[in-house]
Every structure is written in structure tokens, then in C-alpha cells.
Design a protein around this motif. Structure first.
Motif, mmCIF file in Angstrom:
data_model
loop_
_atom_site.group_PDB
_atom_site.id
_atom_site.type_symbol
_atom_site.label_atom_id
_atom_site.label_comp_id
_atom_site.label_asym_id
_atom_site.label_seq_id
_atom_site.Cartn_x
_atom_site.Cartn_y
_atom_site.Cartn_z
ATOM 1 N N SER A 1 -1.741 -13.333 0.945
ATOM 2 C CA SER A 1 -0.904 -12.234 1.441
ATOM 3 C C SER A 1 -1.775 -11.197 2.138
ATOM 4 C CB SER A 1 -0.177 -11.556 0.280
ATOM 5 O OG SER A 1 -1.125 -10.879 -0.526
ATOM 6 N N GLY A 2 -1.104 -10.261 2.789
ATOM 7 C CA GLY A 2 -1.822 -9.207 3.493
ATOM 8 C C GLY A 2 -2.539 -8.254 2.552
ATOM 9 N N ALA A 3 -1.869 -7.883 1.469
ATOM 10 C CA ALA A 3 -2.492 -6.939 0.537
ATOM 11 C C ALA A 3 -3.753 -7.539 -0.064
ATOM 12 C CB ALA A 3 -1.504 -6.564 -0.564
ATOM 13 N N GLU A 4 -3.678 -8.822 -0.405
ATOM 14 C CA GLU A 4 -4.876 -9.478 -0.951
ATOM 15 C C GLU A 4 -5.992 -9.504 0.094
ATOM 16 O OE1 GLU A 4 -4.263 -13.166 -3.666
ATOM 17 O OE2 GLU A 4 -2.603 -13.022 -2.270
ATOM 18 N N LEU B 1 -10.921 -3.650 10.614
ATOM 19 C CA LEU B 1 -9.681 -3.495 11.395
ATOM 20 C C LEU B 1 -8.605 -4.376 10.778
ATOM 21 C CD1 LEU B 1 -11.112 -3.351 15.044
ATOM 22 C CD2 LEU B 1 -10.254 -1.456 13.646
ATOM 23 N N ASP B 2 -7.581 -3.737 10.227
ATOM 24 C CA ASP B 2 -6.493 -4.457 9.570
ATOM 25 C C ASP B 2 -5.556 -5.005 10.647
ATOM 26 O OD1 ASP B 2 -4.190 -5.257 8.262
ATOM 27 O OD2 ASP B 2 -4.154 -3.574 6.865
ATOM 28 N N GLU B 3 -5.566 -6.332 10.796
ATOM 29 C CA GLU B 3 -4.711 -6.985 11.804
ATOM 30 C C GLU B 3 -3.651 -7.848 11.124
ATOM 31 O OE1 GLU B 3 -5.148 -7.655 15.551
ATOM 32 O OE2 GLU B 3 -6.644 -6.084 15.869
ATOM 33 N N VAL B 4 -3.275 -7.440 9.915
ATOM 34 C CA VAL B 4 -2.264 -8.206 9.172
ATOM 35 C C VAL B 4 -0.954 -8.285 9.964
ATOM 36 C CG1 VAL B 4 -0.772 -8.152 7.109
ATOM 37 C CG2 VAL B 4 -3.249 -7.829 6.884
ATOM 38 N N GLN B 5 -0.562 -7.176 10.581
ATOM 39 C CA GLN B 5 0.713 -7.154 11.310
ATOM 40 C C GLN B 5 0.535 -7.414 12.814
ATOM 41 O OE1 GLN B 5 4.755 -4.418 11.570
ATOM 42 N NE2 GLN B 5 3.461 -4.301 9.802
ATOM 43 N N CYS B 6 -0.525 -6.871 13.392
ATOM 44 C CA CYS B 6 -0.647 -6.945 14.856
ATOM 45 C C CYS B 6 -1.490 -8.122 15.330
ATOM 46 C CB CYS B 6 -1.207 -5.628 15.397
ATOM 47 S SG CYS B 6 -2.855 -5.244 14.778
HETATM 48 C C1 LIG Z 1 -1.190 -3.665 8.442
HETATM 49 C C2 LIG Z 1 -0.754 -4.286 7.147
HETATM 50 N N1 LIG Z 1 -1.656 -4.516 6.182
HETATM 51 C C3 LIG Z 1 -1.310 -5.072 5.026
HETATM 52 C C4 LIG Z 1 -0.004 -5.428 4.756
HETATM 53 C C5 LIG Z 1 0.363 -6.050 3.449
HETATM 54 O O1 LIG Z 1 0.771 -7.365 3.608
HETATM 55 P P1 LIG Z 1 1.588 -8.114 2.468
HETATM 56 O O2 LIG Z 1 2.947 -7.514 2.428
HETATM 57 O O3 LIG Z 1 1.584 -9.547 2.903
HETATM 58 O O4 LIG Z 1 0.863 -7.915 1.198
HETATM 59 C C6 LIG Z 1 0.972 -5.211 5.728
HETATM 60 C C7 LIG Z 1 2.375 -5.554 5.475
HETATM 61 O O5 LIG Z 1 3.294 -5.140 6.133
HETATM 62 C C8 LIG Z 1 0.587 -4.610 6.958
HETATM 63 O O6 LIG Z 1 1.479 -4.369 7.906
#
Ligand SMILES: Cc1ncc(COP(=O)(O)O)c(C=O)c1O
Length: 387
Positions: A94-97, A212-217
Motif C-alpha cells: 500500500s501507499g502508507a507502507e 518524493l511521494d509519488e503514490v498518487q501522481c
Molecule cells: C501521496 C499519497 N501518499 C500516500 C498515500 C497512502 O496510500 P494508501 O491509501 O495506499 O495507504 C496516498 C493515498 O491516497 C497518497 O495520495
């Protein structure tokens, strides 16, 4: 009464199937889905190539422990490394992980250099990095952290655009600056290229890392594989998730070899992260993130944003601003967006909220012009209905 906890404010709408940009609800209505699981289904619903990949792998092998070599994971990591700044990858779910792993990598890097006190991560106030304990405190949002004390130390915050504060926050205990290249939940705020570059320079000057958090973009949503490529910078650590799984839960942290060296056996792990089923889907997604798809993102984005700006001119009392990059687009309203989003839904267009009265629009990356035209018609109708 639902047996599910009440932690989501869910719409009274469920779906039985999806195809490409569309969803069919349980009562047989067809919706244009411009949420796509919040930037997750990069190739739309029920993509043929992904269906084939998951079916093929599911007949062979779903899961083995990371105690063993996983060839599908080796392959996906190799391909990510070939395509990006990274030299090394750790897979998550997941993104948070992924953002947590990014924080761990940054801290462990300085620990490995004999600087165990260099642990602080500087983040933008009210950013979004996920919902785990560390991630909510990284986000620095009162709403997200309220009731989840004690406060997790190790994060400093500056307001979006307050560069002076950012510079002043850096001290001998700072390990990294962590920002979203495009703030998604925060209201589709695109950090300008000059600013990303200046932050990279600042990190270099101060000897700290850039996350750089690219989880969404990331993964093509911006029109480039990573949104930071527009700024021509090389980060040290990049968490990804969402789009790389195309709907299957995958997260990952990508990093340079300099920092990856610190992640020796035992420093991080995950039972599920990088299992053969997930990795096969990730590889299949990557097959499709090619120049054709990225060109489609850029072309459709240009068209969509242009047309939305025409609507903004026509309805200046409703629409305040059109924001975004690629197919991560925000319509900022002057007032709360809830009613507008509900009206779009009544007209069979699904969108989702973001901060600052923003309606977030996240079509699949292979969206067609005709589908954007349908969305524009609905948005225009709703503007006209409420004006
Ligand atoms: C930029 C960013 N980082 C982290 C997360 C967390 O991702 P996840 O919901 O898969 O844990 C998100 C989720 O929307 C996000 O947009």
C-alpha cells in the motif's frame, strides 16, 4: 445495519462490474468512473491484459515467502530500475507502507553513517502520506492525528509555499524532506518545477535526502512516468503504490544505491509485499505504461483542462480554478463541493473530493476523448442546473 465499522462516509451506491472507464451499479445504471479507485485503476476496469496476467499467474503460484527468491518480483524491480532514477526496490502492499518504508530508509541511511540522531523528516503541513501512525504524523494534519496520540515525534512541518520556514527548519538532526510532487488529497496542488529543483539543491547543500511521494501522481498519471521528471531532478527515495497495481494492492519504495546500502537483511520486511501474484500484475501494468499511453495522458489532459477552463469562464461564480497535471485534475469551487459531486453522480459521472473545495477527476490513463466529452457535458449541465 452494516457490520463494517463506520470509518468511511460511503455513498449509497454499489457496483457489480466495470469495464474501462465505466462502472455498472447494482441497480443497472452505467456510470462514467473518473475516480478509478482514487488513481488506482491506471488501465481502467477489467483490463484484458491484466485479466490474462492475473489468471495465468493464479493458476501457477499465488504466494511464497520473501524468505525465497521471487522471480516475478526480481523482474518488476529490474524494470522499474531500468526506467527510473532508482537502483533498488522494496515491495510493499500500500501507499502508507511505502511512505513508512521511505522514512525508514532515510533514517537507516544516516544510522549506517554513524549519525543515529539524524532522524527528522520535514513535510508540508496538511499533506497526505497515508493513514498509519507515522504517516498521519508526517502529514501534520490535525484532523487525521486527533485522538491518535501520543504524537509520533520526528516530523517538522512548513506551510505550502513557506520557503523561509522550510530553510529554517533544517538542522543537524534533519534526515530528509518528504513531499508529494503533486499534492493529491491536499487539493491537486502541483509543486512548480523550479520549486522541486530548489528543494533538491537545498537537500544537496545541507546533506539531507529528498523523498518524493509519488503514490498518487506516479506511474504515468502526470503524463511522464514520474511527475518529478518534469523538474529534471533525481530524488533519493520515492514511494509508489496505487497505479502500479492497476487495482491490485501493490506498494514499493524506490531508492538510489547510496541509501539502499543501509537496508541490510532484517531491516525491513513484509509477509505479502512482492508476492508472485502481485508482481505479475505489476509487470502487466508496466507493459502498458509506454510512450503511447503517456502521450494519451498528455493529449487528453490538455484537452480536458482547456475545456474546463472554458467552463470556468462561463461559470465564474461557481468555478474558482482548474488545477492539475496529466490526468490528475482538480476543479476548485468557490463553495463546498459536496453538492456538486452528488449532482455529478446523479448524472452518472463519478468524481471525488480533495481539500480546498476541489473536485478531483482521475480518469484511467487510457481514457478516450469521447468519454471526456461526456464528462464535460455532465459538468456543464450541473453548472447550469445550480447557477
Ligand atoms: C501521496 C499519497 N501518499 C500516500 C498515500 C497512502 O496510500 P494508501 O491509501 O495506499 O495507504 C496516498 C493515498 O491516497 C497518497 O495520495
Amino acid at each position: 445495519m452494516s457490520s463494517l465499522a463506520n470509518n468511511y462516509k460511503r455513498k449509497k451506491l454499489s457496483f457489480i462490474k466495470g469495464s474501462g472507464s465505466f462502472l455498472i451499479s447494482t441497480n443497472g445504471k452505467k456510470y462514467l468512473d473518473f475516480v478509478q479507485g482514487i488513481a488506482v485503476n491506471s488501465l481502467g476496469h477489467s483490463n484484458n491484459h491484466l485479466n490474462k496476467a492475473i489468471q495465468k499467474q493464479s493458476r501457477k503460484l499465488w504466494h511464497v515467502s520473501n524468505a525465497f527468491k521471487i522471480p516475478e518480483g526480481e523482474k518488476l524491480a529490474n524494470r522499474l530500475v531500468k526506467r527510473t532514477f532508482a537502483d533498488s526496490v522494496i515491495f510493499q502492499n500500500s501507499g502508507a507502507e511505502a511512505t513508512e518504508a521511505a522514512i525508514k530508509v532515510a533514517r537507516r541511511y544516516f544510522y549506517s553513517l554513524g549519525k543515529p540522531k539524524k532522524t527528522k523528516i520535514i513535510c508540508i503541513k496538511n499533506s497526505f502520506h497515508g493513514r498509519t501512525l507515522a504517516a498521519i504524523h508526517a502529514s501534520g494534519s490535525k484532523k487525521m492525528t486527533e485522538g491518535f496520540g501520543p504524537r509520533i515525534p520526528g516530523f517538522d512541518h512548513f506551510n505550502f509555499g513557506d520557503h523561509k520556514k522550510l530553510r529554517n527548519l533544517i538542522n543537524k538532526n534533519t534526515a530528509a524532506i518528504m513531499i508529494e510532487t503533486v499534492m493529491g488529497e491536499g487539493g491537486i496542488k502541483v509543486i512548480p518545477n523550479w520549486c522541486i529543483k530548489a528543494i533538491r539543491d537545498l537537500c544537496d547543500k545541507k546533506g539531507i535526502l529528498l523523498i518524493l511521494d509519488e503514490v498518487q501522481c506516479g506511474i504515468g498519471r502526470s503524463g511522464k512516468f514520474f511527475a518529478f521528471e518534469y523538474a529534471r531532478v533525481k530524488p533519493d527515495i520515492v514511494p509508489i503504490a496505487k497505479g502500479i497495481g492497476g487495482g491490485f494492492p501493490i506498494g514499493a519504495v524506490l531508492m538510489t544505491k547510496k541509501v539502499a546500502k543501509a537496508m541490510v537483511p532484517g531491516t525491513h520486511g513484509s509477509t505479502f509485499g512482492g508476492n508472485p501474484l502481485a508482481m505479475s500484475v505489476g509487470n502487466a501494468v508496466l507493459d502498458k505504461i509506454d510512450s503511447n499511453l503517456l502521450n494519451n495522458v498528455k493529449k487528453m489532459s490538455k484537452y480536458f483542462i482547456l475545456k474546463l477552463n472554458i467552463l470556468k469562464k462561463k461559470y465564474p461564480k461557481i468555478i474558482k480554478e482548474i488545477r492539475g497535471i496529466g490526468l490528475l485534475i482538480g476543479i476548485q469551487l468557490w463553495e463546498d463541493q459536496t453538492n456538486f459531486i452528488n449532482k455529478l453522480m446523479e448524472n452518472q459521472l463519478l468524481t471525488i473530493r480533495a481539500a480546498e473545495n476541489v473536485i478531483r477527476i482521475l480518469p484511467p490513463l487510457n481514457v478516450k476523448k469521447s468519454e471526456i466529452d461526456t464528462a464535460l457535458k455532465i459538468i456543464s449541465k450541473v453548472c447550469n442546473d445550480i447557477k
